[in-house]
Design an enzyme around this catalytic site. Sequence first.
Site, PDB file in Angstrom:
ATOM      1  CB  CYS A   1      -6.740 -23.201 -20.294  1.00 56.98           C
ATOM      2  SG  CYS A   1      -7.303 -24.673 -19.423  1.00 56.98           S
TER       3      CYS A   1
ATOM      4  CE  LYS B   1     -30.657 -14.611 -18.526  1.00 56.86           C
ATOM      5  NZ  LYS B   1     -31.087 -15.592 -17.656  1.00 56.86           N
TER       6      LYS B   1
ATOM      7  NE  ARG C   1      -8.729 -17.434 -21.337  1.00 60.16           N
ATOM      8  CZ  ARG C   1      -9.276 -17.618 -22.537  1.00 60.16           C
ATOM      9  NH1 ARG C   1      -9.730 -16.597 -23.230  1.00 60.16           N
ATOM     10  NH2 ARG C   1      -9.378 -18.822 -23.053  1.00 60.16           N
TER      11      ARG C   1
ATOM     12  CG  HIS D   1     -56.337 -24.082 -16.808  1.00 63.68           C
ATOM     13  ND1 HIS D   1     -57.389 -24.702 -16.171  1.00 63.68           N
ATOM     14  CD2 HIS D   1     -55.864 -24.971 -17.728  1.00 63.68           C
ATOM     15  CE1 HIS D   1     -57.537 -25.926 -16.666  1.00 63.68           C
ATOM     16  NE2 HIS D   1     -56.618 -26.107 -17.609  1.00 63.68           N
TER      17      HIS D   1
ATOM     18  CG  ASN E   1      -6.147 -23.057 -23.754  1.00 58.70           C
ATOM     19  OD1 ASN E   1      -5.483 -23.406 -22.786  1.00 58.70           O
ATOM     20  ND2 ASN E   1      -6.277 -21.794 -24.116  1.00 58.70           N
ATOM     21  N   GLY E   2      -8.406 -26.993 -24.550  1.00 55.51           N
ATOM     22  CA  GLY E   2      -9.306 -27.865 -25.308  1.00 55.51           C
ATOM     23  C   GLY E   2      -9.379 -29.246 -24.698  1.00 55.51           C
TER      24      GLY E   2
ATOM     25  CD  GLU F   1     -31.911 -12.076 -15.396  1.00 56.51           C
ATOM     26  OE1 GLU F   1     -31.402 -12.380 -14.315  1.00 56.51           O
ATOM     27  OE2 GLU F   1     -31.587 -12.624 -16.474  1.00 56.51           O
TER      28      GLU F   1
ATOM     29  CD  GLU G   1     -32.669 -18.593 -17.927  1.00 60.18           C
ATOM     30  OE1 GLU G   1     -31.631 -17.935 -18.152  1.00 60.18           O
ATOM     31  OE2 GLU G   1     -33.198 -18.643 -16.794  1.00 60.18           O
TER      32      GLU G   1
ATOM     33  CD1 TRP H   1     -11.992 -24.893 -15.289  1.00 61.30           C
ATOM     34  CD2 TRP H   1     -11.838 -22.780 -14.618  1.00 61.30           C
ATOM     35  NE1 TRP H   1     -13.140 -24.599 -14.603  1.00 61.30           N
ATOM     36  CE2 TRP H   1     -13.073 -23.297 -14.193  1.00 61.30           C
ATOM     37  CE3 TRP H   1     -11.528 -21.459 -14.323  1.00 61.30           C
ATOM     38  CZ2 TRP H   1     -13.992 -22.538 -13.466  1.00 61.30           C
ATOM     39  CZ3 TRP H   1     -12.442 -20.710 -13.611  1.00 61.30           C
ATOM     40  CH2 TRP H   1     -13.656 -21.259 -13.194  1.00 61.30           C
TER      41      TRP H   1
ATOM     42  CE  LYS I   1     -22.634 -13.796 -13.615  1.00 57.87           C
ATOM     43  NZ  LYS I   1     -23.596 -14.112 -14.692  1.00 57.87           N
TER      44      LYS I   1
END
Length: 615
Positions: A2, A491, A27, A510, A103-104, A494, A487, A77, A610
Amino acid sequence: MCGIVGYTGRRRAVPIIIEGLRRLEYRGYDSAGVACRDDADNGRILRRRARGKLVRLEELLEDQDIRSTTGLGHTRWATHGAPSEDNAHPHCDCSGDLVVVHNGIIENHRSLKEELIAAGHCFSSDTDTEVLAHLIETELDGDLARAVRAALARVKGSFAIGVLWRGAADTLVAARRHSPLVIGVSDAGSHLASDIPALLPYTREVIFLNDDEMAVITSDSREIMTLSNGSPINREITTVDWNAAMAEKAGYKHFMLKEIFEQPEAVSNTIRGRVDPESGGITLPETGLDEKSAARISRITLLACGTSWHAALIARYWIEKWCRIPVEVDIASEFRYRSILIDANSLVVPISQSGETADTLAGMRRAMEMGARVVAICNVVGSTMTREADGTIYTHAGPEIGVASTKAFTSQLAALFLLTLHLGRLRGSIAPETAVRLAAALTELPLLMEEELRDLESRTMPVAEEFNRARDFIYLGRGMNFPVALEGALKLKEISYIHAEGYPAGELKHGPIALVDREMPILALLPRDPVYDKAVSNAEEVKARRGRLIVVGSRGDEKNLRELSRHVLVVPEIEEDLYPMLLSLPLQLLAYQIANLRGCDVDQPRNLAKSVTVE
């Protein structure tokens, strides 16, 4: 995410507010609105709202000669309540003389709303924000600032608010807790915004509000005070020297770094309005799942690519543990090219930040052709995936600009944990007391993430400085932290272009242990969870072979961890299922710092996009 914009001064307010909202469009939002105090009409509040993009609101205002010099605007949002004009901000009280933008999250809005309805208040939206307008109305006695303080004293949650009242000419009241607000000072008046880009056309002189502070703003004055008792605060004006791109980054060097630090807010936005920590109840009507449909599910397929696939791997542990349903995790690009065992009793969950990932969309469509129910997890309202799926859980992470996903990953995990709790309650596989414990832990998670991030940069930097010239990296994890290792390795590769691999720690002997020598960095995830002793044993194997060991574990276990390595990073202790979200933070920052030290283009790494919208 928001956006808030406010203005009071000597110029017409609406054009300034619209321009500010336009500068916050990055945003993301699904509706917009403005409200003005019209002094030409005895201070009457004029309010206009529209669903969709800002242009829809501009069309509503196009033929109106609004001369007001004080007003508020907002881009929303959707969280509480679907995108609609009724749910768009600003929201007003019963009289229509007071409006609020927010907002919140108001965590106790349900109980407050019930109390207000019993007292005769009528509500016109499904939002938590409208409660604030009515609360302030009940406290009004001619002093708007005092009424706002009294109302917010009853509120639990996070907020950045702007308040406009017919009875206070040339005045805006603002307050914040855990959501940003900044005041702009210009020759033409005073400005209010949730982010600096909205202010840049008019001023670079700003005052930042801190948590639990409020401000009374007029055209030529800005009074800052404590939210608790109204004690005055002296706050110097800061001059920002940013171009537009830097402003959008809020002063961070890269979008990725900004987005790492936005994760507490992103997770909070994802869970807010959906969790009742007192009862353990989960509200996900947008999934279309009820007790009958949940009972029919015989298997679940999680479908994703890249980082979203890692989130799915973690969720498999949760769903099988708490819902007692077999789970398959498929890489979307492989899913539709094999013989798939899907039927009407299958639930397929495609996961995508953009909702436009070509492989995931293709797999989802194949599953729907075979009769499966599809509930998507997505960040973008109105994307192809959300339009075609039977149901959707929006993550509400806001726009993610950096190519390497950070806040989208943790908000996907939050959404998947919500789905797990929801299915477990519907199927009766989670005991009520367990649901309460898990829901409470999830609710507390954003605060723990925020606390962890405060000094994490300084703790990870020495590690980054020592290891940024490495050619290879191994990440180790056990149980649900094995996907975290995957992950973390992704990162690093990437954005730094260092070859990195994630392995289940139990697989070390192994094959991968052959790579261990004095040059090979190995990062081991060792939180205090049920497989802690096994994971420590694997780390000991690395130490015995003189590997360059980095360990990430639980706060309070530093003594044991330092016996393994001098490179120790710790995260707060938490419910074991939620460790992946905390452990991801140091791995993200470490990858960022290594890439930055190597001079890599962090936000736009080579060869990557993206959103992958072609197969």
